[in-house]
Design a protein around this motif. Structure first.
Motif, mmCIF file in Angstrom:
data_model
loop_
_atom_site.group_PDB
_atom_site.id
_atom_site.type_symbol
_atom_site.label_atom_id
_atom_site.label_comp_id
_atom_site.label_asym_id
_atom_site.label_seq_id
_atom_site.Cartn_x
_atom_site.Cartn_y
_atom_site.Cartn_z
ATOM 1 N N ALA A 54 0.804 -1.220 0.000
ATOM 2 C CA ALA A 54 0.000 0.000 0.000
ATOM 3 C C ALA A 54 0.839 1.273 0.000
ATOM 4 O O ALA A 54 0.424 2.280 -0.563
ATOM 5 C CB ALA A 54 -0.933 0.009 1.206
ATOM 6 N N PHE A 55 2.011 1.231 0.612
ATOM 7 C CA PHE A 55 2.772 2.460 0.806
ATOM 8 C C PHE A 55 4.054 2.532 -0.021
ATOM 9 O O PHE A 55 4.905 3.375 0.244
ATOM 10 C CB PHE A 55 3.097 2.639 2.294
ATOM 11 C CG PHE A 55 1.868 2.689 3.149
ATOM 12 C CD1 PHE A 55 0.948 3.718 3.009
ATOM 13 C CD2 PHE A 55 1.596 1.700 4.075
ATOM 14 C CE1 PHE A 55 -0.191 3.774 3.792
ATOM 15 C CE2 PHE A 55 0.459 1.742 4.860
ATOM 16 C CZ PHE A 55 -0.431 2.788 4.713
ATOM 17 N N THR A 56 4.205 1.670 -0.988
ATOM 18 C CA THR A 56 5.354 1.711 -1.889
ATOM 19 C C THR A 56 4.836 1.674 -3.326
ATOM 20 O O THR A 56 3.654 1.396 -3.560
ATOM 21 C CB THR A 56 6.289 0.503 -1.652
ATOM 22 O OG1 THR A 56 5.587 -0.700 -1.976
ATOM 23 C CG2 THR A 56 6.787 0.447 -0.208
ATOM 24 N N PRO A 57 5.694 1.926 -4.298
ATOM 25 C CA PRO A 57 5.251 1.836 -5.701
ATOM 26 C C PRO A 57 4.848 0.422 -6.133
ATOM 27 O O PRO A 57 4.339 0.230 -7.220
ATOM 28 C CB PRO A 57 6.488 2.300 -6.488
ATOM 29 C CG PRO A 57 7.272 3.112 -5.534
ATOM 30 C CD PRO A 57 7.023 2.517 -4.178
ATOM 31 N N LEU A 58 5.062 -0.551 -5.247
ATOM 32 C CA LEU A 58 4.681 -1.928 -5.568
ATOM 33 C C LEU A 58 3.193 -2.043 -5.872
ATOM 34 O O LEU A 58 2.783 -2.881 -6.669
ATOM 35 C CB LEU A 58 5.063 -2.843 -4.400
ATOM 36 C CG LEU A 58 4.790 -4.322 -4.540
ATOM 37 C CD1 LEU A 58 5.590 -4.888 -5.714
ATOM 38 C CD2 LEU A 58 5.149 -5.056 -3.272
ATOM 39 N N HIS A 59 2.361 -1.194 -5.271
ATOM 40 C CA HIS A 59 0.912 -1.305 -5.506
ATOM 41 C C HIS A 59 0.567 -1.025 -6.970
ATOM 42 O O HIS A 59 -0.346 -1.629 -7.525
ATOM 43 C CB HIS A 59 0.121 -0.405 -4.555
ATOM 44 C CG HIS A 59 0.150 1.045 -4.870
ATOM 45 N ND1 HIS A 59 1.199 1.853 -4.514
ATOM 46 C CD2 HIS A 59 -0.739 1.827 -5.512
ATOM 47 C CE1 HIS A 59 0.960 3.082 -4.920
ATOM 48 N NE2 HIS A 59 -0.207 3.100 -5.529
ATOM 49 N N LYS A 60 1.298 -0.139 -7.616
ATOM 50 C CA LYS A 60 1.035 0.124 -9.031
ATOM 51 C C LYS A 60 1.428 -1.069 -9.892
ATOM 52 O O LYS A 60 0.740 -1.396 -10.865
ATOM 53 C CB LYS A 60 1.775 1.377 -9.483
ATOM 54 C CG LYS A 60 1.228 2.644 -8.864
ATOM 55 C CD LYS A 60 1.969 3.852 -9.340
ATOM 56 C CE LYS A 60 1.434 5.103 -8.656
ATOM 57 N NZ LYS A 60 2.197 6.279 -9.030
#
Length: 172
Positions: free
Chosen positions: A37-43
């Motif tokens: 949720a809080f890193t670019p990993l969600h994209k």
């Protein structure tokens, strides 16, 4: 929405605080959720879940009745007709992108020349690799959807024993 998810995890962690295995799973889920949720990993996850969700859905039973029937019987049914169709379609798609230059060029051209396809965006913008590496990883994930349900069924007693350790026992 974020507050509701965090509150739900906090409630579950409080409720199962005396159950060590469940507490560990919840802590792991909270850490994974936080990373997503809080890193670019969600994209990246959003882009990969178009085809990724097809692989996840392949192993989800169609109805609760089917799920309970499978869990009450001594045989596994991980290969349903619709699941096989989805899996074979995904394997054909990935294999075609890997070996057929025309299919690859069409896929790389995007949707109407205006929008790029998901794997192209993942390869170019997030991972910085060639499209064939992302497609090969997807192909490996396709084969894992055959192996993982078999292993879960095969080692079901062991998994149940591991998950059952540390459960709260009600004393009379």
């Amino acid at each position: 929405m974020l507050g509701a998810i965090v509150a739900g995890l906090a409630y579950l962690f409080y409720r199962y605080r005396n159950n060590v295995p469940i507490s560990r799973y919840l802590l792991g889920a909270a850490i994974i959720y936080g990373l997503c949720a809080f890193t670019p990993l969600h994209k990246m996850l959003i882009k990969s879940m178009g085809h990724g969700f097809e692989l996840l859905c392949r192993n989800i039973p169609v109805s609760g009745a089917q799920c309970s029937c499978q869990s009450n019987s001594n045989r596994a049914a991980p290969l349903r007709d619709d699941g096989i169709f989805i899996l074979l379609s995904d394997i054909r798609f990935a294999w075609g992108l890997m070996i057929n230059a025309d299919e690859r060029a069409t896929y790389e051209a995007g949707k109407g020349g205006l929008l790029d396809n998901d794997f192209v965006i993942l390869a170019r913008d997030y991972l910085g690799v060639d499209l064939s590496i992302v497609v090969a990883l997807f192909l490996v994930c396709c084969f894992f959807t055959l192996v993982i349900p078999f292993l879960l069924f095969r080692y079901q007693p062991l998994i149940g024993e591991v998950m059952g350790r540390g459960q709260l026992r009600i004393k009379n």
